[in-house]
Motif scaffolding. Sequence first.
Motif, mmCIF file in Angstrom:
data_model
loop_
_atom_site.group_PDB
_atom_site.id
_atom_site.type_symbol
_atom_site.label_atom_id
_atom_site.label_comp_id
_atom_site.label_asym_id
_atom_site.label_seq_id
_atom_site.Cartn_x
_atom_site.Cartn_y
_atom_site.Cartn_z
ATOM 1 N N LEU A 85 0.873 -1.169 0.000
ATOM 2 C CA LEU A 85 0.000 0.000 0.000
ATOM 3 C C LEU A 85 0.911 1.219 0.000
ATOM 4 C CD1 LEU A 85 -2.730 -0.981 2.614
ATOM 5 C CD2 LEU A 85 -2.837 -1.153 0.116
ATOM 6 N N SER A 86 0.763 2.066 -0.989
ATOM 7 C CA SER A 86 1.671 3.210 -1.096
ATOM 8 C C SER A 86 1.515 4.197 0.055
ATOM 9 C CB SER A 86 1.512 3.905 -2.448
ATOM 10 O OG SER A 86 0.210 4.400 -2.638
ATOM 11 N N CYS A 87 0.388 4.154 0.758
ATOM 12 C CA CYS A 87 0.210 5.025 1.924
ATOM 13 C C CYS A 87 1.108 4.599 3.081
ATOM 14 C CB CYS A 87 -1.255 5.072 2.366
ATOM 15 S SG CYS A 87 -1.900 3.524 3.063
ATOM 16 N N GLN A 88 1.632 3.388 3.023
ATOM 17 C CA GLN A 88 2.477 2.870 4.095
ATOM 18 C C GLN A 88 3.967 2.956 3.784
ATOM 19 O OE1 GLN A 88 1.019 1.949 7.171
ATOM 20 N NE2 GLN A 88 -0.472 3.129 5.993
ATOM 21 N N LEU A 89 4.305 3.534 2.645
ATOM 22 C CA LEU A 89 5.700 3.684 2.243
ATOM 23 C C LEU A 89 6.108 5.136 2.427
ATOM 24 C CD1 LEU A 89 5.603 1.550 -1.029
ATOM 25 C CD2 LEU A 89 6.206 0.819 1.292
ATOM 26 N N THR A 90 6.812 5.409 3.507
ATOM 27 C CA THR A 90 7.229 6.768 3.837
ATOM 28 C C THR A 90 8.599 7.039 3.233
ATOM 29 O OG1 THR A 90 5.985 6.660 5.901
ATOM 30 C CG2 THR A 90 7.671 8.383 5.729
ATOM 31 N N MET A 91 8.694 8.160 2.548
ATOM 32 C CA MET A 91 9.939 8.514 1.869
ATOM 33 C C MET A 91 11.013 8.924 2.864
ATOM 34 S SD MET A 91 9.433 7.716 -1.160
ATOM 35 C CE MET A 91 11.038 8.245 -1.735
ATOM 36 N N THR A 92 12.161 8.280 2.702
ATOM 37 C CA THR A 92 13.369 8.574 3.466
ATOM 38 C C THR A 92 14.518 8.623 2.458
ATOM 39 O OG1 THR A 92 13.899 6.244 3.798
ATOM 40 C CG2 THR A 92 12.508 7.305 5.479
ATOM 41 N N ALA A 93 15.674 9.049 2.906
ATOM 42 C CA ALA A 93 16.842 9.053 2.011
ATOM 43 C C ALA A 93 17.127 7.645 1.500
ATOM 44 C CB ALA A 93 18.057 9.618 2.734
ATOM 45 N N GLY A 94 16.833 6.635 2.315
ATOM 46 C CA GLY A 94 17.051 5.252 1.921
ATOM 47 C C GLY A 94 16.134 4.769 0.816
ATOM 48 N N LEU A 95 15.044 5.479 0.584
ATOM 49 C CA LEU A 95 14.110 5.091 -0.489
ATOM 50 C C LEU A 95 14.228 5.983 -1.720
ATOM 51 C CD1 LEU A 95 10.797 4.058 1.307
ATOM 52 C CD2 LEU A 95 12.649 2.637 0.440
ATOM 53 N N ASP A 96 15.152 6.934 -1.690
ATOM 54 C CA ASP A 96 15.339 7.815 -2.839
ATOM 55 C C ASP A 96 15.595 6.962 -4.081
ATOM 56 O OD1 ASP A 96 15.691 10.118 -4.374
ATOM 57 O OD2 ASP A 96 17.810 10.289 -3.846
ATOM 58 N N GLY A 97 14.834 7.221 -5.135
ATOM 59 C CA GLY A 97 14.988 6.495 -6.387
ATOM 60 C C GLY A 97 14.125 5.259 -6.509
ATOM 61 N N ILE A 98 13.220 5.032 -5.569
ATOM 62 C CA ILE A 98 12.344 3.859 -5.612
ATOM 63 C C ILE A 98 11.484 3.873 -6.874
ATOM 64 C CG2 ILE A 98 10.472 4.946 -4.280
ATOM 65 C CD1 ILE A 98 10.025 2.210 -2.933
ATOM 66 N N THR A 99 11.203 2.687 -7.389
ATOM 67 C CA THR A 99 10.331 2.534 -8.551
ATOM 68 C C THR A 99 9.143 1.682 -8.149
ATOM 69 O OG1 THR A 99 12.179 2.691 -10.098
ATOM 70 C CG2 THR A 99 10.172 1.633 -10.920
ATOM 71 N N VAL A 100 7.951 2.161 -8.481
ATOM 72 C CA VAL A 100 6.731 1.397 -8.225
ATOM 73 C C VAL A 100 5.929 1.281 -9.512
ATOM 74 C CG1 VAL A 100 6.607 2.010 -5.770
ATOM 75 C CG2 VAL A 100 5.398 3.403 -7.438
ATOM 76 N N PHE A 101 5.329 0.119 -9.688
ATOM 77 C CA PHE A 101 4.489 -0.152 -10.846
ATOM 78 C C PHE A 101 3.036 -0.031 -10.422
ATOM 79 C CE2 PHE A 101 8.516 -2.130 -11.565
ATOM 80 C CZ PHE A 101 8.748 -1.978 -12.919
ATOM 81 N N LEU A 102 2.241 0.597 -11.259
ATOM 82 C CA LEU A 102 0.831 0.819 -10.959
ATOM 83 C C LEU A 102 -0.004 -0.333 -11.508
ATOM 84 C CD1 LEU A 102 1.043 4.557 -11.885
ATOM 85 C CD2 LEU A 102 0.826 3.625 -9.575
ATOM 86 N N PRO A 103 -0.902 -0.883 -10.680
ATOM 87 C CA PRO A 103 -1.698 -2.040 -11.132
ATOM 88 C C PRO A 103 -2.755 -1.655 -12.152
ATOM 89 C CG PRO A 103 -2.371 -1.372 -8.944
ATOM 90 C CD PRO A 103 -1.206 -0.502 -9.321
ATOM 91 N N GLU A 104 -3.321 -2.668 -12.764
ATOM 92 C CA GLU A 104 -4.364 -2.468 -13.779
ATOM 93 C C GLU A 104 -5.575 -1.728 -13.238
ATOM 94 O OE1 GLU A 104 -4.541 -3.248 -17.152
ATOM 95 O OE2 GLU A 104 -2.385 -3.583 -16.927
ATOM 96 N N GLU A 105 -5.948 -2.013 -11.992
ATOM 97 C CA GLU A 105 -7.137 -1.380 -11.404
ATOM 98 C C GLU A 105 -6.953 -1.222 -9.911
ATOM 99 O OE1 GLU A 105 -10.480 -3.938 -12.162
ATOM 100 O OE2 GLU A 105 -9.319 -5.707 -11.712
#
Length: 107
Positions: A85-105
Motif C-alpha cells: 500500500l503506497s500510503c504505508q511507504l514513507t519517503m526517506t533518504a534510503g528510499l530515494d529512487g524507488i520505482t513502483v508499478f501501478l496495477p491495472e485497477e
Amino acid sequence: MAKITFVRRTGQQETVDAEMGTSVMEAALDNDIDEIVAECGGSMSCATCHVYVDDKDLGRLAPPSDTETAMLEGAAAPVKPSSRLSCQLTMTAGLDGITVFLPEEQY
C-alpha cells in the motif's frame, strides 16, 4: 527531496520529487498520478493505493504490517510478493529512487 518513479500500465514512466516524510501515495496525489485513487486518504482502510514495488527496491523496505497485509487481500488487482500500500511507504533518504508499478485497477 527524494525521487519516485511511477510506471504506468502503458509502461510510461514518470519520475516525481517527494518531500522526505511523505508517503508514496501523497507524492502520487500531489503529482496527478491518477492510478492512485486513495479513497481513504491514507488511513489504511482500503486498498486503492496498491502498488507493486520494483524487485530491486524490495530490500530497502521494512516488511508490511499484519494490517497492511490484510488490507491487500481486498485489492482489486492481483496481489504479488511485491505488493504494498503506497500510503504505508514513507519517503526517506534510503528510499530515494524507488520505482513502483501501478496495477491495472484499484477498485
